[in-house]
Design a protein around this motif. Structure first.
Motif, PDB file in Angstrom:
ATOM      1  N   LEU A 104      51.286  32.234  38.043  1.00 23.40           N
ATOM      2  CA  LEU A 104      50.252  31.196  38.079  1.00 23.40           C
ATOM      3  C   LEU A 104      48.957  31.736  38.683  1.00 23.40           C
ATOM      4  N   LEU A 105      49.092  32.539  39.727  1.00 28.52           N
ATOM      5  CA  LEU A 105      47.900  33.138  40.336  1.00 28.52           C
ATOM      6  C   LEU A 105      47.200  34.081  39.349  1.00 28.52           C
ATOM      7  N   LEU A 106      47.987  34.811  38.572  1.00 32.71           N
ATOM      8  CA  LEU A 106      47.409  35.695  37.563  1.00 32.71           C
ATOM      9  C   LEU A 106      46.642  34.883  36.520  1.00 32.71           C
ATOM     10  N   PHE A 107      47.241  33.792  36.054  1.00 30.98           N
ATOM     11  CA  PHE A 107      46.551  32.943  35.083  1.00 30.98           C
ATOM     12  C   PHE A 107      45.302  32.317  35.694  1.00 30.98           C
ATOM     13  N   ALA A 108      45.371  31.902  36.944  1.00 30.03           N
ATOM     14  CA  ALA A 108      44.195  31.331  37.606  1.00 30.03           C
ATOM     15  C   ALA A 108      43.081  32.368  37.674  1.00 30.03           C
ATOM     16  N   GLY A 109      43.437  33.621  37.939  1.00 20.88           N
ATOM     17  CA  GLY A 109      42.444  34.691  37.976  1.00 20.88           C
ATOM     18  C   GLY A 109      41.794  34.912  36.614  1.00 20.88           C
ATOM     19  N   VAL A 110      42.602  34.891  35.560  1.00 20.01           N
ATOM     20  CA  VAL A 110      42.056  35.092  34.208  1.00 20.01           C
ATOM     21  C   VAL A 110      41.135  33.929  33.833  1.00 20.01           C
ATOM     22  N   TYR A 111      41.583  32.699  34.125  1.00 17.62           N
ATOM     23  CA  TYR A 111      40.727  31.534  33.834  1.00 17.62           C
ATOM     24  C   TYR A 111      39.445  31.579  34.656  1.00 17.62           C
ATOM     25  N   GLY A 112      39.543  31.964  35.916  1.00 15.13           N
ATOM     26  CA  GLY A 112      38.359  32.056  36.768  1.00 15.13           C
ATOM     27  C   GLY A 112      37.386  33.113  36.275  1.00 15.13           C
ATOM     28  N   PHE A 113      37.922  34.267  35.863  1.00 14.27           N
ATOM     29  CA  PHE A 113      37.082  35.340  35.342  1.00 14.27           C
ATOM     30  C   PHE A 113      36.372  34.890  34.063  1.00 14.27           C
TER      31      PHE A 113
END
Length: 180
Positions: A104-113
């Motif tokens: 989930l943190l990885l996906f949050a990072g991709v969405y944030g980027f």
């Protein structure tokens, strides 16, 4: 513990389920007792094979949450399914919850980027406040916005696949726990 006590206790632990689902599950367990008694097994033997009613109820609740998540995969339903599976044992805290949170943190990072790439022209304009710089970097900003949009679309597609993978993993986890 008698059959009635076992079924009463199981019924209490299954309270979070809708009444019709709970009644169906209770009927299945009542039928399981009857079939086992016809084969000559004692109540004590049947109960020892079934296991603790609280653990049986947790497994049933986890299966129900996984089925709900499979029918309508979204972050809340998948998270509920993960939490229900984690409640089955301490070991699941490590092999289910930690990978789920990390992903989930990885996906949050991709969405944030992707979000920051999309709004990069606004950020550049705020930083420099000069129209000439804005015009000079127009194609660079256009590339960032396009890259951000592509990344966002890719992340959205991957999220749907990710939900399905998590649901399959949770189902596999329940099968493994059932064999133990």
């Amino acid at each position: 513990m008698s059959k009635e006590m076992y079924l009463t206790e199981l019924f209490q632990y299954l309270k979070p389920l809708p009444p019709d689902e709970r009644e169906e599950i209770m009927a299945d367990y009542g039928e399981h007792f009857e079939q086992a008694e016809l084969k000559g097994r004692s109540e004590k033997e049947i109960i020892s094979r079934l296991g603790n009613p609280r653990l049986v109820a947790r497994e049933v609740l986890a299966q129900t949450e996984i089925q709900k998540a499979g029918r309508s995969p979204s972050l809340p339903t998948v998270t509920k399914a993960v939490m229900a599976t984690v409640s089955l044992g301490l070991f699941n805290l490590i092999i289910v919850l930690l990978p789920f949170v990390a992903s989930l943190l990885l996906f949050a990072g991709v969405y944030g980027f992707a979000f920051f790439l999309i709004i990069s022209p606004i950020l550049l304009f705020i930083q420099h406040q000069l129209v000439s710089i804005f015009i000079n970097d127009f194609f660079l900003m256009l590339g960032f916005v396009g890259l951000g949009l592509l990344l966002l679309i890719g992340a959205m597609k991957c999220t749907g696949v990710y939900y399905k993978l998590v649901i399959h993993y949770l189902q596999h986890n329940l099968r493994v726990i059932g064999r133990i």
